[in-house]
Design a protein around this motif. Structure first.
Motif, short mmCIF file in Angstrom:
data_model
loop_
_atom_site.label_atom_id
_atom_site.label_comp_id
_atom_site.label_asym_id
_atom_site.label_seq_id
_atom_site.Cartn_x
_atom_site.Cartn_y
_atom_site.Cartn_z
N GLY A 314 -1.15 -6.96 7.93
CA GLY A 314 -0.01 -8.36 7.61
C GLY A 314 0.29 -8.52 6.15
N VAL A 315 -1.02 -7.12 5.07
CA VAL A 315 -1.20 -7.24 4.03
C VAL A 315 0.56 -6.01 4.08
CG1 VAL A 315 -1.77 -5.43 1.87
CG2 VAL A 315 -2.97 -7.16 3.39
N LEU A 316 1.02 -4.92 4.76
CA LEU A 316 2.31 -4.67 5.31
C LEU A 316 3.80 -5.07 4.70
CD1 LEU A 316 3.10 -0.95 7.49
CD2 LEU A 316 4.15 -3.32 6.87
N LEU A 340 16.40 4.07 -4.32
CA LEU A 340 16.33 5.15 -3.05
C LEU A 340 15.52 6.39 -3.05
CD1 LEU A 340 16.90 5.25 -0.23
CD2 LEU A 340 19.11 6.82 -0.28
N VAL A 341 15.00 7.11 -3.78
CA VAL A 341 14.19 8.18 -4.49
C VAL A 341 12.91 7.74 -4.78
CG1 VAL A 341 13.69 10.45 -5.79
CG2 VAL A 341 16.35 9.14 -4.86
N LEU A 342 13.14 6.86 -5.43
CA LEU A 342 11.72 5.44 -5.81
C LEU A 342 10.62 5.49 -4.40
CD1 LEU A 342 10.21 4.49 -7.37
CD2 LEU A 342 10.87 2.68 -7.61
N GLY A 343 11.99 4.76 -3.42
CA GLY A 343 11.25 3.93 -2.78
C GLY A 343 10.40 5.23 -1.62
N LEU A 344 11.28 5.45 -1.17
CA LEU A 344 11.20 7.20 -0.57
C LEU A 344 10.03 8.23 -1.02
CD1 LEU A 344 14.61 8.87 0.43
CD2 LEU A 344 13.00 7.92 2.33
N THR A 345 9.72 7.90 -2.38
CA THR A 345 8.50 8.98 -2.88
C THR A 345 7.45 7.65 -2.48
OG1 THR A 345 9.99 9.73 -4.31
CG2 THR A 345 7.50 9.79 -5.26
N LEU A 346 7.18 6.61 -2.51
CA LEU A 346 6.75 5.51 -2.39
C LEU A 346 5.69 4.97 -1.48
CD1 LEU A 346 7.39 2.15 -4.93
CD2 LEU A 346 5.54 4.26 -5.19
N GLN A 347 6.76 5.04 -0.10
CA GLN A 347 6.69 5.27 1.28
C GLN A 347 5.49 7.08 1.27
OE1 GLN A 347 9.13 4.45 3.68
NE2 GLN A 347 8.17 5.37 5.11
N GLY A 348 6.44 8.35 1.07
CA GLY A 348 5.63 9.78 1.17
C GLY A 348 4.34 9.33 0.33
N LEU A 349 4.40 9.28 -0.47
CA LEU A 349 2.59 9.52 -1.11
C LEU A 349 1.65 8.47 -0.46
CD1 LEU A 349 3.68 9.60 -5.39
CD2 LEU A 349 3.23 12.01 -3.09
N SER A 350 2.41 7.46 0.16
CA SER A 350 1.13 6.25 0.43
C SER A 350 0.64 6.74 1.60
CB SER A 350 2.08 4.86 0.63
OG SER A 350 2.75 4.49 1.11
N GLY A 364 -12.08 2.42 5.92
CA GLY A 364 -10.67 2.61 6.02
C GLY A 364 -9.20 1.16 6.16
N PHE A 365 -10.57 -0.14 6.89
CA PHE A 365 -9.12 -1.42 6.49
C PHE A 365 -8.87 -1.02 5.25
CE2 PHE A 365 -10.94 -2.63 10.65
CZ PHE A 365 -9.54 -3.92 10.89
N THR A 366 -9.82 -1.00 4.14
CA THR A 366 -8.95 -1.40 2.70
C THR A 366 -8.35 0.23 2.19
OG1 THR A 366 -11.46 -2.20 1.88
CG2 THR A 366 -10.25 -1.30 0.22
N HIS A 367 -8.54 1.05 2.98
CA HIS A 367 -7.44 2.03 2.28
C HIS A 367 -5.86 1.46 2.96
CE1 HIS A 367 -6.82 6.75 1.91
NE2 HIS A 367 -5.72 5.75 1.84
N ILE A 368 -6.24 0.93 4.77
CA ILE A 368 -5.06 1.10 4.72
C ILE A 368 -4.56 -0.39 4.58
CG2 ILE A 368 -3.88 -0.10 7.46
CD1 ILE A 368 -5.96 1.63 8.83
N LEU A 369 -4.94 -1.32 4.15
CA LEU A 369 -4.16 -2.97 3.40
C LEU A 369 -4.02 -2.26 2.02
CD1 LEU A 369 -7.28 -5.53 4.15
CD2 LEU A 369 -4.79 -5.64 5.35
N VAL A 370 -4.49 -1.49 1.29
CA VAL A 370 -4.30 -1.37 0.40
C VAL A 370 -2.56 -0.30 -0.01
CG1 VAL A 370 -4.16 0.23 -2.74
CG2 VAL A 370 -5.96 -2.07 -1.02
N ALA A 371 -2.84 1.12 0.77
CA ALA A 371 -1.71 1.89 0.76
C ALA A 371 -0.44 1.21 1.64
CB ALA A 371 -2.38 3.02 1.70
N VAL A 374 1.64 -1.37 -0.70
CA VAL A 374 2.46 -0.16 -1.43
C VAL A 374 3.47 0.60 -0.61
CG1 VAL A 374 2.01 2.31 -3.03
CG2 VAL A 374 0.69 0.77 -3.41
N GLY A 375 3.33 1.37 0.73
CA GLY A 375 3.98 1.84 1.25
C GLY A 375 5.11 0.88 1.74
N GLY A 376 5.18 -0.48 2.32
CA GLY A 376 5.95 -1.48 2.58
C GLY A 376 6.87 -1.63 1.93
N PHE A 377 6.14 -2.12 0.17
CA PHE A 377 7.53 -1.93 -0.72
C PHE A 377 7.81 -1.00 -1.17
CE2 PHE A 377 7.89 -1.89 -5.19
CZ PHE A 377 8.39 -3.16 -6.02
N GLY A 378 7.68 -0.21 -0.93
CA GLY A 378 9.08 0.88 -1.14
C GLY A 378 9.74 0.82 0.40
N HIS A 379 9.40 1.00 1.05
CA HIS A 379 9.75 0.76 2.33
C HIS A 379 11.34 -0.11 2.07
CE1 HIS A 379 11.28 0.93 6.16
NE2 HIS A 379 11.05 -0.32 6.84
#
Length: 486
Positions: A314-316, A340-350, A364-371, A374-379
């Protein structure tokens, strides 16, 4: 025409707001359709007597129909009218959804999914080209495309959760029937507010190119689907993938010589079109693959329920929606290439950060919620910027082709992402562990799949950063302060 805000930046008129609402509503429906049935597959199989091995066809038939026809349908919209194609697609979607919701046999359900796929192929490029031609290039269009990207990602994220809720409370049929009232509302309002500025050229359609492209994509999708069932080295998989490559080369040659090409080679050679679609292919395919691997991790390693798994993503959706709201401002400030480069970098690093996932439930749940936030933002930054890149600088007469390419990239990516990363994860679990089903083996496969996923994304970001020519790297935009109104 747009009005001006007090700050001097363009704002949407009331009519433009309504157009935007209708077109984005349609796009949201298609995003929802792709993922909403996934959670309901076991219930469908149980009630209609569909074998577990055949359940995948409920997803695959939709993807085949959409990916194989979307470019052709986008070109037909250029030639014969996008508004007309949009309305035809919405009628077909509404009818197909009603048939799917009332299906009492396996064959009827499969036919409904094919109908939904064809409707997607018809409507998505028409809706996106109507969106790009209804708003002038620059801040207004970027704002509209930002919201489009936000709702696309939100639709995919919400689909899994909503599919589980509807299936539990009302039954799997409502994962289809939910489209019917929404489709009727859009069909009632769209003819009154949406105008079509495309000129009817009545050109001949490139039949050889259309047939070759459809067969090539059919071979690609079936080949990638076969990977999950038969592995990379099976004759069926290799034969289909080779056939897809041969047909792709043949399609390129046909387009280069055709007097009325389905996809003009000159457009395909544009750096913004080629590299933009490359970024779109990678961001969509790797995002779907990541969600699949994290689902396996949550359910097989952490022993989470399907409902809890849906909530974990849901946080994604929230991160993606936030990205869509600010994407236009970022685009206006740094341009399409850099976004585009910024978005891919955020998605890749997360995604790379998931290498540290372990067997602790809370961590595990906390890590997934946060990462995933960030990845969804970059996506979503990727979605918006690649759409801007492939549609900017082109005349209105080519918008159907450009948006058809963008929609086709999206459909192909959704189809190939999960089979590829799941095959990689399965290969590691099978070859490196005595018991591939053990928790340690599953976790090891998930880790390796996510590493490959992130490296593909980061390598693509580097490629775009280096290969995007400086002259076309930044889409010319009107530099204005972002509007607070929409």
């Amino acid at each position: 025409m747009s009005t001006q805000t007090k700050a001097g930046s363009p704002a949407l008129t009331g009519r433009q707001r309504l157009i935007l609402t209708l077109l984005l509503g349609a796009q949201f429906m298609f995003a929802l359709d792709f993922s909403i049935v996934t959670v309901a597959l076991p219930a469908m199989g149980s009630e209609l007597g569909i074998a577990n091995s055949d359940l995948q066809w409920i997803i695959t038939l939709f993807a085949l129909s959409a990916a194989g026809l979307v470019l052709l349908m986008g070109r037909i919209g250029d030639y014969y009218g996008r508004k007309k194609m949009f309305l035809i697609g919405m009628v077909l979607l509404t009818i197909s959804s009603a048939i799917g919701g009332l299906a009492n046999t396996e064959s009827v359900l499969f036919a409904a999914r094919i109908g939904q796929g064809i409707a997607t192929a018809i409507t998505m490029p028409a809706a996106l080209s109507l969106l790009t031609t209804s708003f002038e290039e620059g801040p207004l269009r970027n704002k509209a495309l930002g919201l489009n990207g936000a709702l696309l990602s939100l639709g995919f994220a919400v689909g899994a959760v909503l599919g589980g809720v509807l299936t539990d409370l009302l039954g799997w049929r409502f994962t289809f029937l939910i489209n019917v009232p929404v489709g009727i509302i859009i069909l009632l309002l769209a003819p009154l507010v949406i105008s079509d500025t495309s000129e009817r050229t009545k050109q001949k359609l490139d039949v050889p190119g259309a047939v070759t492209l459809t067969l090539g994509l059919l071979a690609l999708v079936l080949g990638v689907t076969a990977v999950e069932q038969q592995g990379w080295s099976s004759p069926t998989t290799l034969g289909l993938l080779v056939a897809s490559a041969v047909l792709g080369v043949l399609f390129w040659n046909i387009e280069a010589r055709s007097s009325h090409p389905l996809a003009a080679v000159t457009i395909l050679k544009r750096p913004s079109v080629f590299l933009g679609n490359l970024g779109g292919l990678v961001t969509f395919s790797m995002e779907s693959g990541k969600v699949f691997l994290l689902t396996i991790y949550l359910q097989k390693v952490l022993d989470s329920t399907a409902f809890a798994t849906g909530l974990a993503f849901g946080v994604l959706g929230a991160g993606a929606f936030t990205g869509g709201l600010v994407a236009a401002r970022i685009l206006n400030r740094i341009g399409a290439k850099s976004t585009l480069v910024l978005g891919l970098t955020l998605q890749g690093l997360s995604t790379l950060s998931f290498l540290f996932l372990g067997m602790d439930m809370a961590i595990g749940f906390t890590h997934i919620l946060v990462a995933t936030a960030v990845g969804g933002f970059g996506h979503v930054l990727c979605i918006v910027s690649y759409t801007v890149a492939v549609t900017s600088g082109l005349p209105d007469s080519e918008q159907g082709l450009a948006t058809g390419l963008a929609a086709q990239t999206q459909q192909i990516a959704f189809t190939i992402g999960t089979p590829i990363v799941s095959a990689i994860a399965l290969l590691v679990s099978t070859n490196n562990y005595v018991n591939p089903a053990a928790i340690e083996a599953v976790l090891g496969g998930v880790h390796f799949g996510l590493i490959v996923n992130s490296l593909v994304i980061l390598a693509t970001a580097l490629t775009i950063l280096v290969a995007y020519p400086r002259k076309s790297a930044e889409i010319p935009l009107v530099q204005t302060k972002p509007s607070r109104s929409i």
